[in-house]
Design a protein around this motif. Structure first.
Motif, short mmCIF file in Angstrom:
data_model
loop_
_atom_site.label_atom_id
_atom_site.label_comp_id
_atom_site.label_asym_id
_atom_site.label_seq_id
_atom_site.Cartn_x
_atom_site.Cartn_y
_atom_site.Cartn_z
N PRO A 53 -12.46 -0.18 0.01
CA PRO A 53 -11.21 -0.83 0.08
C PRO A 53 -11.14 -2.27 0.54
O PRO A 53 -12.25 -2.58 1.38
CB PRO A 53 -10.44 -0.03 0.96
CG PRO A 53 -11.34 0.56 1.94
CD PRO A 53 -12.64 0.89 1.28
N LEU A 55 -9.62 -5.70 2.25
CA LEU A 55 -8.19 -6.17 3.19
C LEU A 55 -8.14 -7.74 3.00
O LEU A 55 -9.09 -8.35 3.04
CB LEU A 55 -8.38 -5.80 4.56
CG LEU A 55 -7.33 -6.52 5.75
CD1 LEU A 55 -6.06 -6.14 5.36
CD2 LEU A 55 -7.85 -6.41 7.23
N LYS A 74 -9.30 -1.05 -4.43
CA LYS A 74 -8.09 -0.72 -3.68
C LYS A 74 -7.93 -1.84 -2.67
O LYS A 74 -8.84 -2.22 -2.03
CB LYS A 74 -8.51 0.72 -2.86
CG LYS A 74 -7.15 1.11 -1.88
CD LYS A 74 -7.54 2.59 -1.23
CE LYS A 74 -6.30 2.78 -0.39
NZ LYS A 74 -6.73 4.22 0.14
N THR A 76 -5.21 -3.73 0.50
CA THR A 76 -4.27 -3.98 1.38
C THR A 76 -4.11 -5.62 1.50
O THR A 76 -5.03 -6.16 1.91
CB THR A 76 -4.37 -3.07 2.56
OG1 THR A 76 -4.69 -2.03 2.20
CG2 THR A 76 -3.17 -3.49 3.83
N VAL A 78 -2.00 -8.77 3.83
CA VAL A 78 -0.87 -8.83 4.77
C VAL A 78 -0.74 -10.40 4.88
O VAL A 78 -1.52 -11.30 4.57
CB VAL A 78 -1.20 -8.23 6.01
CG1 VAL A 78 -1.72 -6.74 5.83
CG2 VAL A 78 -2.68 -8.90 6.63
N ARG A 89 5.61 -7.65 -3.20
CA ARG A 89 5.99 -6.19 -3.64
C ARG A 89 6.67 -6.36 -5.02
O ARG A 89 6.55 -5.51 -5.86
CB ARG A 89 6.85 -5.77 -2.82
CG ARG A 89 6.06 -5.48 -1.54
CD ARG A 89 7.01 -4.98 -0.20
NE ARG A 89 6.26 -4.63 1.00
CZ ARG A 89 6.64 -4.48 2.14
NH1 ARG A 89 7.91 -4.63 2.37
NH2 ARG A 89 5.90 -4.29 3.42
N VAL A 99 -1.05 -2.36 -4.98
CA VAL A 99 -1.42 -3.38 -3.78
C VAL A 99 -0.39 -2.70 -2.70
O VAL A 99 0.76 -2.88 -2.98
CB VAL A 99 -1.34 -4.68 -4.06
CG1 VAL A 99 -1.74 -5.40 -2.93
CG2 VAL A 99 -2.17 -5.07 -5.25
N THR A 100 -1.06 -2.56 -1.38
CA THR A 100 -0.13 -2.21 -0.17
C THR A 100 0.21 -3.61 0.31
O THR A 100 -1.03 -4.21 0.84
CB THR A 100 -0.67 -1.40 0.68
OG1 THR A 100 -1.02 -0.07 -0.04
CG2 THR A 100 -0.11 -1.08 1.80
N ALA A 102 2.00 -5.82 3.25
CA ALA A 102 2.82 -5.51 4.55
C ALA A 102 2.99 -6.97 5.34
O ALA A 102 1.94 -7.65 5.12
CB ALA A 102 1.91 -4.61 5.34
N VAL A 112 -2.24 -1.76 9.62
CA VAL A 112 -2.76 -2.17 8.25
C VAL A 112 -4.03 -1.07 7.93
O VAL A 112 -4.31 -1.14 6.93
CB VAL A 112 -3.53 -3.60 8.39
CG1 VAL A 112 -2.42 -4.57 8.58
CG2 VAL A 112 -4.66 -3.71 9.26
N GLY A 113 -4.08 -0.26 8.76
CA GLY A 113 -5.54 0.77 8.68
C GLY A 113 -6.83 0.35 9.01
O GLY A 113 -6.84 -0.80 9.63
#
Length: 230
Positions: A53, A55, A74, A76, A78, A89, A99-100, A102, A112-113
């Protein structure tokens, strides 16, 4: 959020004119709005330099994150600007991209994991002051798995004449701060594609000499850094 102190990014994403620093030029457009990914990011993806993943920190308009996701990764992503995240979004939903997105403080990265195998910073880190930068690199270290690769695009000191830099971005300073948690594999000056035309740039920064690409977009020098989580 820390990365907003030098410039009101959320206002910029709302379509307002924003002044760079107290005595800097006023921008009428979003300088990094290419309506697509940054070419240097595309180059990295095509070279196989991202594994999931992923970031992305300081994702801005979301185009890099959406591109990464559409390559099967994958992602994420921010940013500290709520307006940007809300817009992103909506863009992801319209394109069916997973896509996540945040809102997050880059110096803490709460919520954020973790366990990321790759990270991308496309022109965020130079907005942080020295203390924020060290906290940011430590937070990234904690969120990424051992051996993860971090790709950073960061303006060098020369850009400080017209774009506010939060801290020293000379090679020695960057290597010092990165070296606390990251092993630098690559650090070289490349060219960062902006949304400015030559006329727009000359209006904002008179009598400056800059390069442009085949589409007439201004290119600015930028550090391209790759570092491994140690």
């Amino acid at each position: 959020m820390p990365e907003h102190e030098l410039m009101d990014f959320d206002a910029l994403y709302q379509g307002k004119s924003v002044q760079m620093n107290d005595d800097g030029p006023t921008v009428e457009i979003i300088p990094w709005q290419l309506d697509g990914p940054q070419p240097l990011v595309v180059e990295l993806v095509e070279a196989g330099e991202f594994t999931g993943p992923v970031l992305e920190i300081g994702c801005g308009l979301g185009d890099n994150a959406l591109y990464l996701a559409e390559q099967g990764l994958k992602v994420t992503a921010v940013d500290a600007a709520p307006t940007a995240i809300e817009q992103n979004r909506a863009k992801a939903a319209a394109r069916g991209a997973d896509v996540t997105f945040a809102v997050a403080d880059a110096t803490v990265l709460d919520g954020v994991g973790d366990g990321f195998a790759s990270a991308l910073d496309s022109a965020l880190m130079h907005c942080l002051d020295a203390d924020q930068r060290r906290a940011y690199l430590a937070a990234l270290h904690d969120r990424c798995r051992p051996g993860a690769r971090l790709h950073i695009l960061c303006f060098p000191p020369a850009i400080g004449d017209f774009f506010p830099l939060g801290a020293e971005t000379d090679e020695a300073s960057l290597r010092r701060d990165l070296g606390e948690h990251w092993r630098v594999e690559r650090m070289e000056i490349r060219r960062y594609t902006t949304a400015f035309t030559k006329d727009q740039w000359q209006t904002m920064v008179p009598n400056s000499e800059v390069e442009s690409d085949d589409d007439g977009r201004i290119l600015l020098p930028i550090w391209q850094i790759t570092a491994v989580n140690s």
